[in-house]
Design a protein around this motif. Structure first.
Motif, PDB file in Angstrom:
ATOM      1  N   HIS A  49       0.949  -1.226  -0.102  1.00 30.81           N
ATOM      2  CA  HIS A  49      -0.107   0.012   0.059  1.00 30.81           C
ATOM      3  C   HIS A  49       0.790   1.488  -0.246  1.00 30.81           C
ATOM      4  CE1 HIS A  49      -3.266   2.644   0.657  1.00 30.81           C
ATOM      5  NE2 HIS A  49      -2.521   2.996   2.055  1.00 30.81           N
ATOM      6  N   ALA A  50       1.868   1.068   0.800  1.00 27.40           N
ATOM      7  CA  ALA A  50       2.701   2.412   1.062  1.00 27.40           C
ATOM      8  C   ALA A  50       3.521   2.631  -0.614  1.00 27.40           C
ATOM      9  CB  ALA A  50       4.000   2.209   1.908  1.00 27.40           C
ATOM     10  N   ALA A  51       3.707   1.442  -1.019  1.00 28.60           N
ATOM     11  CA  ALA A  51       4.423   1.669  -2.532  1.00 28.60           C
ATOM     12  C   ALA A  51       3.296   2.191  -3.550  1.00 28.60           C
ATOM     13  CB  ALA A  51       4.955   0.278  -3.091  1.00 28.60           C
ATOM     14  N   ASN A  52       1.939   1.904  -3.437  1.00 23.51           N
ATOM     15  CA  ASN A  52       1.082   2.240  -4.321  1.00 23.51           C
ATOM     16  C   ASN A  52       0.740   3.460  -4.209  1.00 23.51           C
ATOM     17  OD1 ASN A  52       0.581  -0.402  -5.388  1.00 23.51           O
ATOM     18  ND2 ASN A  52      -0.978  -0.853  -3.883  1.00 23.51           N
ATOM     19  N   ILE A  53       0.977   4.051  -2.961  1.00 26.67           N
ATOM     20  CA  ILE A  53       0.612   5.556  -2.739  1.00 26.67           C
ATOM     21  C   ILE A  53       1.798   6.288  -3.479  1.00 26.67           C
ATOM     22  CG2 ILE A  53       0.860   7.637  -1.185  1.00 26.67           C
ATOM     23  CD1 ILE A  53      -0.649   5.471   1.053  1.00 26.67           C
ATOM     24  N   ASP A  54       3.158   5.850  -3.407  1.00 26.04           N
ATOM     25  CA  ASP A  54       4.325   6.588  -3.954  1.00 26.04           C
ATOM     26  C   ASP A  54       4.126   6.682  -5.449  1.00 26.04           C
ATOM     27  OD1 ASP A  54       6.987   7.692  -3.849  1.00 26.04           O
ATOM     28  OD2 ASP A  54       7.428   5.963  -4.947  1.00 26.04           O
ATOM     29  N   ARG A  55       3.538   5.331  -5.952  1.00 31.17           N
ATOM     30  CA  ARG A  55       3.331   5.484  -7.401  1.00 31.17           C
ATOM     31  C   ARG A  55       2.425   6.307  -8.129  1.00 31.17           C
ATOM     32  NH1 ARG A  55       4.686  -0.395  -6.874  1.00 31.17           N
ATOM     33  NH2 ARG A  55       2.883  -0.837  -6.494  1.00 31.17           N
ATOM     34  N   MET A  56       1.345   6.244  -7.431  1.00 28.88           N
ATOM     35  CA  MET A  56       0.011   7.278  -7.493  1.00 28.88           C
ATOM     36  C   MET A  56       0.456   8.723  -7.580  1.00 28.88           C
ATOM     37  SD  MET A  56      -3.215   7.084  -8.329  1.00 28.88           S
ATOM     38  CE  MET A  56      -4.711   8.117  -7.863  1.00 28.88           C
ATOM     39  N   GLU A  57       1.442   9.046  -6.534  1.00 34.09           N
ATOM     40  CA  GLU A  57       1.754  10.560  -6.523  1.00 34.09           C
ATOM     41  C   GLU A  57       2.633  10.815  -7.594  1.00 34.09           C
ATOM     42  OE1 GLU A  57       4.184  13.186  -3.199  1.00 34.09           O
ATOM     43  OE2 GLU A  57       3.756  11.166  -2.862  1.00 34.09           O
ATOM     44  N   ARG A  58       3.703  10.036  -7.979  1.00 34.79           N
ATOM     45  CA  ARG A  58       4.313  10.264  -8.955  1.00 34.79           C
ATOM     46  C   ARG A  58       3.586  10.396 -10.562  1.00 34.79           C
ATOM     47  NH1 ARG A  58       9.200   6.114  -8.786  1.00 34.79           N
ATOM     48  NH2 ARG A  58       7.719   4.794  -7.958  1.00 34.79           N
ATOM     49  N   THR A  59       2.804   9.595 -10.488  1.00 36.37           N
ATOM     50  CA  THR A  59       1.841   9.393 -11.921  1.00 36.37           C
ATOM     51  C   THR A  59       0.921  10.757 -12.052  1.00 36.37           C
ATOM     52  OG1 THR A  59       1.868   7.030 -11.767  1.00 36.37           O
ATOM     53  CG2 THR A  59       0.103   7.752 -12.951  1.00 36.37           C
ATOM     54  N   LEU A  60       0.368  11.315 -10.811  1.00 39.17           N
ATOM     55  CA  LEU A  60      -0.287  12.180 -10.974  1.00 39.17           C
ATOM     56  C   LEU A  60       0.492  13.483 -11.218  1.00 39.17           C
ATOM     57  CD1 LEU A  60      -2.805  11.594  -7.945  1.00 39.17           C
ATOM     58  CD2 LEU A  60      -3.293  11.250 -10.435  1.00 39.17           C
ATOM     59  N   ARG A  61       1.492  13.585 -10.856  1.00 37.08           N
ATOM     60  CA  ARG A  61       2.405  14.716 -10.938  1.00 37.08           C
ATOM     61  C   ARG A  61       2.816  14.726 -12.554  1.00 37.08           C
ATOM     62  NH1 ARG A  61       6.006  13.885  -7.625  1.00 37.08           N
ATOM     63  NH2 ARG A  61       7.506  12.799  -8.762  1.00 37.08           N
ATOM     64  N   LEU A  62       3.276  13.469 -13.019  1.00 39.78           N
ATOM     65  CA  LEU A  62       3.444  13.440 -14.430  1.00 39.78           C
ATOM     66  C   LEU A  62       2.473  13.694 -15.370  1.00 39.78           C
ATOM     67  CD1 LEU A  62       5.683  12.890 -16.550  1.00 39.78           C
ATOM     68  CD2 LEU A  62       5.180  10.355 -16.144  1.00 39.78           C
ATOM     69  N   GLY A  63       1.295  13.082 -14.811  1.00 36.75           N
ATOM     70  CA  GLY A  63       0.001  13.082 -15.790  1.00 36.75           C
ATOM     71  C   GLY A  63      -0.735  14.835 -15.913  1.00 36.75           C
ATOM     72  N   ALA A  64      -0.429  15.139 -14.809  1.00 40.18           N
ATOM     73  CA  ALA A  64      -1.248  16.523 -14.781  1.00 40.18           C
ATOM     74  C   ALA A  64      -0.207  17.540 -15.802  1.00 40.18           C
ATOM     75  CB  ALA A  64      -1.088  17.367 -13.530  1.00 40.18           C
ATOM     76  N   GLY A  65       1.079  17.443 -15.810  1.00 41.69           N
ATOM     77  CA  GLY A  65       1.934  18.023 -16.721  1.00 41.69           C
ATOM     78  C   GLY A  65       1.661  17.673 -18.102  1.00 41.69           C
ATOM     79  N   LEU A  66       1.432  16.456 -18.362  1.00 39.91           N
ATOM     80  CA  LEU A  66       1.058  15.812 -19.755  1.00 39.91           C
ATOM     81  C   LEU A  66      -0.171  16.441 -20.319  1.00 39.91           C
ATOM     82  CD1 LEU A  66       2.061  14.186 -22.012  1.00 39.91           C
ATOM     83  CD2 LEU A  66       1.142  12.159 -20.939  1.00 39.91           C
ATOM     84  N   VAL A  67      -1.207  16.418 -19.150  1.00 41.48           N
ATOM     85  CA  VAL A  67      -2.379  16.775 -19.913  1.00 41.48           C
ATOM     86  C   VAL A  67      -2.314  18.627 -20.275  1.00 41.48           C
ATOM     87  CG1 VAL A  67      -4.899  17.195 -19.202  1.00 41.48           C
ATOM     88  CG2 VAL A  67      -3.691  15.105 -18.691  1.00 41.48           C
ATOM     89  N   ALA A  68      -1.602  19.128 -19.279  1.00 41.53           N
ATOM     90  CA  ALA A  68      -1.287  20.403 -19.820  1.00 41.53           C
ATOM     91  C   ALA A  68      -0.678  20.640 -20.960  1.00 41.53           C
ATOM     92  CB  ALA A  68      -0.639  21.313 -18.424  1.00 41.53           C
TER      93      ALA A  68
END
Length: 269
Positions: A49-68
């Motif tokens: 679960h802790a690893a999933n939180i870390d992956r989710m956080e990094r994916t959202l940061r990258l995804g927000a920039g890509l969508v922009a």
């Protein structure tokens, strides 16, 4: 060395017993299980679960920039008059970026989110991403839009954030794809030009081929995610020191290494 007069086995001093100091806990902190495997599984689930939180956080940061960045590219598309009105999709796109940043901020905050909260965040974020993509397709050609292939990126990002057993991963990806298809069906019911496209065999075949590619990619992601999930759990299960399961390295020095560890029986670090 033993004294010379201690030659009889009964006179040999016994080695001192090693005392393990445990943190003080109350009776409500202790939970007993009839099988030892359940405690070990709880420890593995906690670290996963802790690893999933870390992956989710990094994916959202990258995804927000890509969508922009893709939104900026759409602005140039509008100026070229290829798809007039494509700028209208910026409202749900901005909502998606805002949602991703808000969820990422909560993931990095304290206290840590629960597994149920993380599952809800997955459903909301990637479900809204599928809706945003469907709105983009409605603005850029309906069922004939090549932007429908972007669903592969949504599915890929979702599979990356939480590799899991095949049944759970297939359910999450299936819900996201279903939300996209539902939004497209709603658009066909509301927009006459999309309704007319359903009678065009070329458009239907093209959309079907695109959807087949998305489903094939989802199947590969489910299989690879399941293998990745199994491999991670095997690696985590072997990182033990006595009764403790090693979590992460805190620091090291001349006397040795300091690790953060988890006690499966007490279910605490």
């Amino acid at each position: 060395p033993l004294p010379c007069e201690m030659t009889h086995e009964a006179n040999v001093p016994r080695p001192a017993e090693v005392l393990t100091l445990e943190p003080a806990v109350s009776s409500r902190d202790l939970s007993f299980s009839t099988g030892g495997d359940r405690s070990d599984d709880d420890g593995l689930d906690r670290r996963e679960h802790a690893a999933n939180i870390d992956r989710m956080e990094r994916t959202l940061r990258l995804g927000a920039g890509l969508v922009a960045l893709l939104g900026v590219a759409d602005i140039f598309t509008v100026h070229l008059d290829k798809y007039p009105g494509l700028d209208g999709v910026w409202v749900p796109r901005a909502a998606l970026i805002t949602l991703a940043l808000v969820v990422r901020r909560r993931l990095s905050g304290s206290p840590p989110v629960t597994p149920g909260w993380l599952r809800c965040a997955h459903l909301v974020v990637f479900g809204w991403a599928a809706v945003t993509l469907a709105l983009l397709c409605m603005q850029s050609g309906g069922f004939a839009s090549r932007d429908a292939a972007g669903l592969v990126l949504v599915v890929l990002a979702q599979a990356h954030t939480q590799p899991d057993r095949s049944s759970q991963a297939a359910l999450r990806l299936g819900v996201t794809i279903g939300i996209f298809l539902g939004a497209m069906a709603l658009g066909a019911a509301m927009l006459p030009f999309m309704t007319a496209q359903l009678g065009d065999p070329d458009v239907v075949i093209g959309f079907g081929e695109c959807l087949s590619g998305v489903l094939a990619a989802a199947a590969l992601l489910v299989a690879s995610g399941h293998a990745h999930w199994q491999a991670r759990r095997r690696v985590m299960a072997t990182r033990t020191a006595g009764r403790y399961v090693l979590d992460r390295l805190i620091g090291h020095g001349g006397m040795g290494d300091v690790w953060r560890a988890y006690h499966p029986a007490l279910r605490r670090h």
